[in-house]
Scaffold this motif. Structure first.
Motif, short mmCIF file in Angstrom:
data_model
loop_
_atom_site.label_atom_id
_atom_site.label_comp_id
_atom_site.label_asym_id
_atom_site.label_seq_id
_atom_site.Cartn_x
_atom_site.Cartn_y
_atom_site.Cartn_z
N GLN A 97 0.83 -1.21 0.00
CA GLN A 97 0.00 0.00 0.00
C GLN A 97 0.86 1.26 0.00
O GLN A 97 0.53 2.25 -0.67
N ALA A 98 1.98 1.23 0.74
CA ALA A 98 2.88 2.39 0.76
C ALA A 98 3.47 2.63 -0.62
O ALA A 98 3.63 3.78 -1.05
N GLN A 129 10.60 11.28 -0.21
CA GLN A 129 9.44 11.49 0.67
C GLN A 129 9.82 12.39 1.85
O GLN A 129 9.10 13.32 2.21
N LEU A 130 10.96 12.08 2.46
CA LEU A 130 11.40 12.88 3.61
C LEU A 130 11.74 14.30 3.18
O LEU A 130 11.41 15.27 3.88
N GLY A 131 12.43 14.42 2.05
CA GLY A 131 12.80 15.75 1.57
C GLY A 131 11.59 16.61 1.25
O GLY A 131 11.57 17.81 1.56
N LEU A 132 10.57 16.01 0.66
CA LEU A 132 9.36 16.77 0.33
C LEU A 132 8.61 17.20 1.58
O LEU A 132 7.95 18.25 1.60
N MET A 144 7.98 20.91 1.31
CA MET A 144 6.58 21.24 1.05
C MET A 144 5.67 20.56 2.07
O MET A 144 4.98 19.59 1.74
N PRO A 145 5.67 21.03 3.31
CA PRO A 145 4.83 20.41 4.34
C PRO A 145 3.35 20.69 4.17
O PRO A 145 2.52 20.09 4.84
N GLY A 146 3.00 21.64 3.28
CA GLY A 146 1.59 21.97 3.08
C GLY A 146 1.02 22.70 4.28
O GLY A 146 1.64 23.62 4.82
N GLN A 147 -0.17 22.29 4.72
CA GLN A 147 -0.84 22.93 5.85
C GLN A 147 -0.32 22.42 7.19
O GLN A 147 -0.70 22.95 8.24
N ASP A 176 5.11 17.40 11.75
CA ASP A 176 3.98 16.51 11.44
C ASP A 176 4.11 15.91 10.04
O ASP A 176 3.80 14.73 9.82
N ALA A 177 4.57 16.71 9.09
CA ALA A 177 4.75 16.21 7.72
C ALA A 177 5.80 15.10 7.69
O ALA A 177 5.62 14.08 7.01
N LEU A 178 6.89 15.29 8.43
CA LEU A 178 7.93 14.25 8.48
C LEU A 178 7.38 12.98 9.14
O LEU A 178 7.70 11.87 8.70
N ARG A 179 6.56 13.16 10.18
CA ARG A 179 6.02 11.99 10.86
C ARG A 179 5.09 11.20 9.93
O ARG A 179 5.16 9.97 9.86
N ILE A 180 4.24 11.91 9.20
CA ILE A 180 3.27 11.23 8.33
C ILE A 180 3.95 10.63 7.10
O ILE A 180 3.75 9.46 6.77
N ARG A 181 4.77 11.44 6.41
CA ARG A 181 5.46 10.91 5.23
C ARG A 181 6.51 9.86 5.62
O ARG A 181 6.83 8.96 4.84
N GLY A 182 7.03 9.99 6.84
CA GLY A 182 8.05 9.04 7.29
C GLY A 182 7.54 7.62 7.40
O GLY A 182 8.32 6.67 7.29
N ARG A 183 6.24 7.45 7.60
CA ARG A 183 5.69 6.09 7.69
C ARG A 183 5.88 5.35 6.37
O ARG A 183 6.38 4.22 6.34
N ASP A 184 5.47 5.99 5.27
CA ASP A 184 5.64 5.35 3.97
C ASP A 184 7.12 5.27 3.59
O ASP A 184 7.55 4.29 2.98
#
Length: 341
Positions: free
Chosen positions: A109-110, A259-262, A266-269, A274-282
């Protein structure tokens, strides 16, 4: 007055405990059984008692707090209620089931969620390979720029076609030892590259881009060397048996780094944390996949590539295993939404 108050509290605590202690003892025994052997060790009656006595204990704790019973009793009830909560509501998965779920659902899925960054990883490798190939065709001295000496060994533009062909199909012990050493060095090099392209991705993705692109130029120059001597097909087959898996692993590790670099760029909102934590999973799942693929490539590189002497069979094994990777990652763990889509 204080002694009288304490005495009254102690009497209430004793009476309160006496009225309810049988249920607490029963709950504690059931909790210990689940902690020791898992929820599946309970029969229907025990599972029913576990839920019932847990509710009674929580009510007892609430009452004990309201009437200010002694601290020792409160501490006991809080500890028992917390343990019971964990065995009832916390996931009861064993390590084997966690690993199985990771490989049957989590990683596929990732990968499917990471199509964009995977395209970047594979695209960088492909563009680097094209550059390395065409620069070699223009001037063979570029080979020494792209390919490290320990990887090239005797495979240089100065080598004869016969010598290069023997490195692809040779069977003598000296050459086999040389090939084994080369395979070990190449695997070590590619493993280091995979780790670097992932870990450096957090630095705004640029190092991951450059390392993946450079590894592609090295691959392109190496292939161009054999193609220039009329051995392009044989070299392609020789690389395919392990390279389809190993090169894909590097590209996937690059995608994880991107993924980590983005997440940083570009963390968005979200906040960058938090962006690193969420993208870091995949990203972590992509790194695990890359590690598994590198291990598989090491087996292919250490055994099959030299045992299999047919170019066609090398191609069949290499690309056949590549097809299995694709089938697993494309089909495993599909959600209802993916099926309907």
């Amino acid at each position: 007055m204080t002694d009288a108050t304490n005495g009254t509290t102690d009497m209430r605590s004793v009476r309160f405990r006496k009225e309810r202690e049988a249920g607490w003892t029963r709950l504690e025994a059931l909790v210990m059984k689940v902690e020791r052997s898992g929820m599946t060790s309970l029969n229907f009656a025990e599972a029913r008692d576990l839920a019932s006595f847990y509710r009674q204990t929580v009510n007892s704790l609430s009452v004990a707090r309201e009437i200010s019973l002694d601290r020792a009793l409160l501490a006991y009830l809080e500890n028992l209620a917390a343990r019971a909560y964990l065995v009832i509501y916390a996931p009861q998965a064993r390590l084997t089931s966690v690993v199985a779920r990771l490989f049957t659902q989590g990683i596929p899925q990732a990968v499917r969620r990471s199509g964009g960054v995977l395209l970047i990883g594979f695209g960088l490798m492909f563009m680097g390979a094209l550059l390395g190939y065409f620069l070699y065709q223009q001037d063979s001295s570029w080979f020494y720029t792209f390919v490290p000496g320990e990887l090239a060994a005797t495979r240089t533009p100065a080598a004869s076609p016969a010598m290069l062909e023997r490195t692809l199909y040779g069977q003598d012990d000296t050459l086999m030892n040389s090939l084994a050493s080369f395979a070990s060095t190449l695997f070590s090099h590619n493993t280091q590259v995979a780790i670097l392209v992932f870990s450096l991705g957090v630095f705004c993705t640029a190092p991951s881009f450059l390392l993946t692109f450079y590894n592609g130029t090295m691959l392109g120059a190496f292939f161009a060397l054999f193609a220039d001597k009329g051995l392009g097909y044989d070299a392609f087959a020789w690389l395919s048996i392990h390279g389809v898996t190993e090169i894909s692993a590097i590209c996937i590790a690059c995608a994880g780094g991107v993924q980590l670099g983005l997440a940083v760029l570009m963390p968005g909102q979200m906040t960058r944390k938090d962006a690193l934590r969420i993208r870091g999973r995949d990203a972590t799942k992509l790194l695990i996949l890359a590690a598994v693929m590198l291990l598989a490539a090491a087996i292919l590189e250490g055994f099959f590539r030299q045992l299999v002497q047919s170019a066609e069979l090398r191609l069949l094994i290499g690309w056949g295993i590549g097809g299995l990777w694709v089938a697993w990652l494309a089909l495993a763990g599909r959600t209802p939404a993916e099926h309907s889509g």
